[in-house]
Enzyme design. Structure first.
Site, PDB file in Angstrom:
ATOM      1  N   LYS A  22      -4.659  -2.616 -11.973  1.00  0.00           N
ATOM      2  CA  LYS A  22      -5.041  -1.768 -10.839  1.00  0.00           C
ATOM      3  C   LYS A  22      -5.284  -2.616  -9.577  1.00  0.00           C
ATOM      4  O   LYS A  22      -4.768  -2.295  -8.504  1.00  0.00           O
ATOM      5  CB  LYS A  22      -6.331  -1.002 -11.188  1.00  0.00           C
ATOM      6  CG  LYS A  22      -6.990  -0.339 -10.001  1.00  0.00           C
ATOM      7  CD  LYS A  22      -8.243   0.406 -10.385  1.00  0.00           C
ATOM      8  CE  LYS A  22      -9.519  -0.403 -10.337  1.00  0.00           C
ATOM      9  NZ  LYS A  22      -9.991  -0.762  -8.998  1.00  0.00           N
ATOM     10  N   ASN A  23      -6.061  -3.685  -9.729  1.00  0.00           N
ATOM     11  CA  ASN A  23      -6.451  -4.451  -8.539  1.00  0.00           C
ATOM     12  C   ASN A  23      -5.309  -5.281  -7.949  1.00  0.00           C
ATOM     13  O   ASN A  23      -5.423  -5.786  -6.838  1.00  0.00           O
ATOM     14  CB  ASN A  23      -7.647  -5.370  -8.852  1.00  0.00           C
ATOM     15  CG  ASN A  23      -8.932  -4.569  -8.979  1.00  0.00           C
ATOM     16  OD1 ASN A  23      -8.948  -3.365  -8.719  1.00  0.00           O
ATOM     17  ND2 ASN A  23     -10.010  -5.228  -9.389  1.00  0.00           N
ATOM     18  N   CYS A 117     -21.756   1.768  -2.484  1.00  0.00           N
ATOM     19  CA  CYS A 117     -21.400   2.529  -3.676  1.00  0.00           C
ATOM     20  C   CYS A 117     -22.403   2.168  -4.752  1.00  0.00           C
ATOM     21  O   CYS A 117     -23.309   1.368  -4.508  1.00  0.00           O
ATOM     22  CB  CYS A 117     -19.967   2.247  -4.104  1.00  0.00           C
ATOM     23  SG  CYS A 117     -19.710   0.573  -4.631  1.00  0.00           S
ATOM     24  N   ARG A 122     -21.807  -3.335  -0.543  1.00  0.00           N
ATOM     25  CA  ARG A 122     -20.385  -3.661  -0.356  1.00  0.00           C
ATOM     26  C   ARG A 122     -19.921  -3.539   1.095  1.00  0.00           C
ATOM     27  O   ARG A 122     -19.092  -2.696   1.439  1.00  0.00           O
ATOM     28  CB  ARG A 122     -19.514  -2.806  -1.278  1.00  0.00           C
ATOM     29  CG  ARG A 122     -19.792  -3.068  -2.726  1.00  0.00           C
ATOM     30  CD  ARG A 122     -18.864  -2.341  -3.629  1.00  0.00           C
ATOM     31  NE  ARG A 122     -17.621  -3.045  -3.849  1.00  0.00           N
ATOM     32  CZ  ARG A 122     -16.686  -2.634  -4.685  1.00  0.00           C
ATOM     33  NH1 ARG A 122     -16.870  -1.520  -5.372  1.00  0.00           N
ATOM     34  NH2 ARG A 122     -15.577  -3.305  -4.852  1.00  0.00           N
ATOM     35  N   ASP A 305     -16.352  -7.866 -13.151  1.00  0.00           N
ATOM     36  CA  ASP A 305     -15.743  -6.671 -13.750  1.00  0.00           C
ATOM     37  C   ASP A 305     -15.767  -6.698 -15.285  1.00  0.00           C
ATOM     38  O   ASP A 305     -15.338  -5.736 -15.923  1.00  0.00           O
ATOM     39  CB  ASP A 305     -14.293  -6.505 -13.256  1.00  0.00           C
ATOM     40  CG  ASP A 305     -14.239  -5.973 -11.818  1.00  0.00           C
ATOM     41  OD1 ASP A 305     -15.299  -5.611 -11.266  1.00  0.00           O
ATOM     42  OD2 ASP A 305     -13.133  -5.921 -11.251  1.00  0.00           O
ATOM     43  N   ARG A 397     -10.059   6.190 -13.204  1.00  0.00           N
ATOM     44  CA  ARG A 397      -9.640   5.455 -12.010  1.00  0.00           C
ATOM     45  C   ARG A 397      -8.982   4.140 -12.394  1.00  0.00           C
ATOM     46  O   ARG A 397      -8.121   3.650 -11.660  1.00  0.00           O
ATOM     47  CB  ARG A 397     -10.862   5.122 -11.137  1.00  0.00           C
ATOM     48  CG  ARG A 397     -11.410   6.295 -10.354  1.00  0.00           C
ATOM     49  CD  ARG A 397     -12.463   5.820  -9.381  1.00  0.00           C
ATOM     50  NE  ARG A 397     -12.045   4.563  -8.780  1.00  0.00           N
ATOM     51  CZ  ARG A 397     -12.848   3.541  -8.514  1.00  0.00           C
ATOM     52  NH1 ARG A 397     -14.131   3.617  -8.752  1.00  0.00           N
ATOM     53  NH2 ARG A 397     -12.377   2.431  -7.976  1.00  0.00           N
TER      54      ARG A 397
HETATM   55  C1  UD1 Z   1     -12.647  -6.666  -5.635  1.00  0.00           C
HETATM   56  C2  UD1 Z   1     -12.176  -5.841  -6.807  1.00  0.00           C
HETATM   57  C3  UD1 Z   1     -13.367  -5.435  -7.683  1.00  0.00           C
HETATM   58  C4  UD1 Z   1     -14.168  -6.668  -8.078  1.00  0.00           C
HETATM   59  C5  UD1 Z   1     -14.526  -7.517  -6.864  1.00  0.00           C
HETATM   60  C6  UD1 Z   1     -15.179  -8.845  -7.231  1.00  0.00           C
HETATM   61  C7  UD1 Z   1     -10.231  -4.733  -5.872  1.00  0.00           C
HETATM   62  C8  UD1 Z   1      -9.598  -3.471  -5.413  1.00  0.00           C
HETATM   63  N1  UD1 Z   1     -11.500  -4.662  -6.288  1.00  0.00           N
HETATM   64  O1  UD1 Z   1     -13.499  -5.836  -4.846  1.00  0.00           O
HETATM   65  O2  UD1 Z   1     -12.872  -4.789  -8.846  1.00  0.00           O
HETATM   66  O3  UD1 Z   1     -15.367  -6.262  -8.713  1.00  0.00           O
HETATM   67  O4  UD1 Z   1     -13.341  -7.823  -6.094  1.00  0.00           O
HETATM   68  O5  UD1 Z   1     -14.355  -9.558  -8.091  1.00  0.00           O
HETATM   69  O6  UD1 Z   1      -9.595  -5.761  -5.914  1.00  0.00           O
HETATM   70  N2  UD1 Z   1     -18.677  -8.935   0.811  1.00  0.00           N
HETATM   71  C9  UD1 Z   1     -19.322  -9.011   2.022  1.00  0.00           C
HETATM   72  N3  UD1 Z   1     -18.615  -8.674   3.164  1.00  0.00           N
HETATM   73  C10 UD1 Z   1     -17.304  -8.285   3.117  1.00  0.00           C
HETATM   74  C11 UD1 Z   1     -16.663  -8.226   1.871  1.00  0.00           C
HETATM   75  C12 UD1 Z   1     -17.371  -8.557   0.726  1.00  0.00           C
HETATM   76  O7  UD1 Z   1     -20.498  -9.332   2.093  1.00  0.00           O
HETATM   77  O8  UD1 Z   1     -16.732  -8.019   4.168  1.00  0.00           O
HETATM   78  C13 UD1 Z   1     -19.423  -9.261  -0.428  1.00  0.00           C
HETATM   79  C14 UD1 Z   1     -19.543  -8.051  -1.362  1.00  0.00           C
HETATM   80  O9  UD1 Z   1     -20.617  -7.212  -1.015  1.00  0.00           O
HETATM   81  C15 UD1 Z   1     -19.733  -8.725  -2.704  1.00  0.00           C
HETATM   82  C16 UD1 Z   1     -18.860  -9.978  -2.573  1.00  0.00           C
HETATM   83  O10 UD1 Z   1     -18.653 -10.176  -1.181  1.00  0.00           O
HETATM   84  O11 UD1 Z   1     -21.067  -9.096  -2.883  1.00  0.00           O
HETATM   85  C17 UD1 Z   1     -17.527  -9.912  -3.252  1.00  0.00           C
HETATM   86  O12 UD1 Z   1     -16.900  -8.693  -2.925  1.00  0.00           O
HETATM   87  P1  UD1 Z   1     -15.328  -8.554  -2.771  1.00  0.00           P
HETATM   88  O13 UD1 Z   1     -14.642  -9.711  -3.395  1.00  0.00           O
HETATM   89  O14 UD1 Z   1     -15.009  -8.250  -1.354  1.00  0.00           O
HETATM   90  O15 UD1 Z   1     -15.041  -7.254  -3.631  1.00  0.00           O
HETATM   91  P2  UD1 Z   1     -13.884  -6.248  -3.367  1.00  0.00           P
HETATM   92  O16 UD1 Z   1     -12.734  -6.971  -2.749  1.00  0.00           O
HETATM   93  O17 UD1 Z   1     -14.397  -5.022  -2.701  1.00  0.00           O
END
Ligand code: UD1
Length: 418
Positions: A22-23, A117, A122, A305, A397
């Site tokens: 999915k990711n 969420c 996030r 995950d 999902r």
């Molecule tokens: C992706 C994955 C999700 C997985 C996560 C961490 C997808 C679609 N989803 O989510 O399944 O659990 O990586 O491996 O690929 N953060 C910030 N600011 C930002 C972005 C992120 O502070 O602008 C923080 C987040 O709150 C979190 C950390 O960075 O604490 C990592 O998040 P991130 O890697 O961005 O997760 P996703 O990309 O949303």
């Protein structure tokens, strides 16, 4: 709404074929917006998040055609809508990935601000800071991110924290920017590498994906590509734990074992026998499950995950396990449901202390997010008696045919519509 009913206690044995990730699929399908031609995708998992992303792409003007089982073609010649609604982003946070392609192709974007969420706040500040560094003017108004630019220009960008979708968004935007972009402290997840490979196949010039520094030399245009989505490493990990939990013996076919080093090592430490041969993994459970500690970390650390699923295994450990969630701030919601089934877990902040118990008992439980739902399925498979899992739309999902796959391994599991 559907429910899953599991009569636990069966030892799972047999073969299972892993679905596309999915990711990896979500950013790759969205990258079709970066070209006018027709992209072809194979091994696309049948998941609700994939339906959502197709709907999102159609909404932006792309033409999505199902060409076979697991195959799609996407043509973005008429991609002309720059707005993505709250309804779409609320359902699937990964919708934020359209920001980069919108700015690169249409020079403007209006995307609903994704709220927090269940698993944490996030934020998307790092996506926005990066796009601003490439020259986008960004404002947040009425719950929407409104952005525009005359032309994105290459820049040096440092991520305060390695964000997976942040790196993906920036790689897509920078591919069509003028000049060179250098992204530092990048997420090294296999899905980031996969997207970079796909973009390079489309004619982008990206180096260094999978390392902390990614360099992108902007090009004028990208061409379409044909891509097979890589196997889902989290689904693989979930089946390894199912074997370990049920004293089972599962041959997991079509995986990429190199993406699972942290998980495989930890599960060996917990007493499972794991034999890797090419693209297959055979996972064999043993009577004694050994308690082991984990701390979730960005790749190549133990994946957040897989934390909920690993916790279920530790509920049956021979001692005490410490589980620390360091990626998301509120990702221990499944603990209360596991305790209702008889687990002995105490939470303090982002740490959980799991004392092994002799057995879990089936109970009605509520799924709170995608991976928590998977953990409840695993708990139900290992528990004595009947477990009824409610709110399983989370599961749909991200796990393709989960009950059919577990059934084929000998589980007593069924879905009922209420
Ligand atoms: C992706 C994955 C999700 C997985 C996560 C961490 C997808 C679609 N989803 O989510 O399944 O659990 O990586 O491996 O690929 N953060 C910030 N600011 C930002 C972005 C992120 O502070 O602008 C923080 C987040 O709150 C979190 C950390 O960075 O604490 C990592 O998040 P991130 O890697 O961005 O997760 P996703 O990309 O949303």
């Amino acid at each position: 709404m559907d429910k899953i009913i599991i009569k636990g206690g069966k030892s799972l044995k047999g073969e299972v074929k892993i679905s596309g990730a999915k990711n990896a699929a979500l950013p790759i399908l969205i990258s079709s917006l970066l070209t006018d031609g027709t992209c072809k995708y194979n091994n696309v998992p049948a998941l609700n998040d994939i339906k959502s992303v197709n709907f999102l792409l159609e909404n932006l003007g792309a033409k999505v055609v199902k060409t076979g089982a697991g195959s799609l073609s996407i043509n973005s010649e008429n991609f002309n809508n720059h707005k993505t609604s709250y309804e779409l982003v609320r359902k699937m946070r990964a919708s934020i990935l359209v920001l980069g392609p919108l700015l690169a192709r249409l020079k403007k974007a209006e995307v609903s601000f994704p709220g927090g969420c269940a698993i944490g706040a996030r934020p998307v500040d790092l996506h926005l800071k990066g796009l601003a560094a490439l020259g986008a003017k960004i404002e947040i108004k009425n719950g929407y991110i409104k952005a525009f630019c005359s032309q994105l220009k290459g820049a040096d960008i440092y991520f305060d924290f390695p964000t997976v979708t942040g790196a993906e968004n920036l790689m897509m935007a920078a591919s069509l920017a003028k000049g060179t972009t250098v992204l530092k402290n990048c997420a090294k997840e296999p899905e980031v590498i996969e997207l970079a490979d796909v973009l390079n196949k489309m004619g982008a010039k990206i180096k260094g994906a999978g390392t902390p520094t990614i360099e992108i030399i902007g090009v004028k245009e990208l061409k379409p590509a044909e891509v097979a989505i890589m196997p889902d490493r989290i689904e693989v990990g979930t089946f390894i734990i199912a074997a370990a939990l049920t004293n089972g013996d599962i041959l997991i076919k079509g995986c990429a074992p190199k993406h699972l080093e942290a998980v495989i090592n930890k599960l060996k430490e917990a007493g499972a026998d794991i034999i890797v041969k090419n693209n297959n993994i055979r996972a064999i459970g043993n009577k004694e499950i050994k308690s082991a500690d984990i701390k979730t970390l960005p790749y190549p650390g133990f994946p957040t995950d897989m934390q909920a699923q690993f916790m279920v295994l530790m509920c049956f450990g021979n001692g005490v396990s410490m589980i620390e969630e360091s990626v998301f701030e509120n990702r221990l919601i499944h603990v209360s449901e596991l305790n209702r089934m008889g687990a002995d877990i105490k939470v303090s902040g982002n740490k959980a202390m799991v004392k092994g118990v002799k057995f879990l008992s089936g109970a009605p439980v509520m799924a709170s997010d995608l991976r928590a739902s998977a953990s409840l399925v695993l708990a139900g498979l290992a528990a004595k008696g009947v477990t009824e899992i409610n709110r399983i739309y989370h599961l749909d999902r991200g796990y393709e045919n989960i009950e059919a796959k577990f059934s084929a391994l000998g589980a007593d599991i069924k879905r009922i519509s209420v």
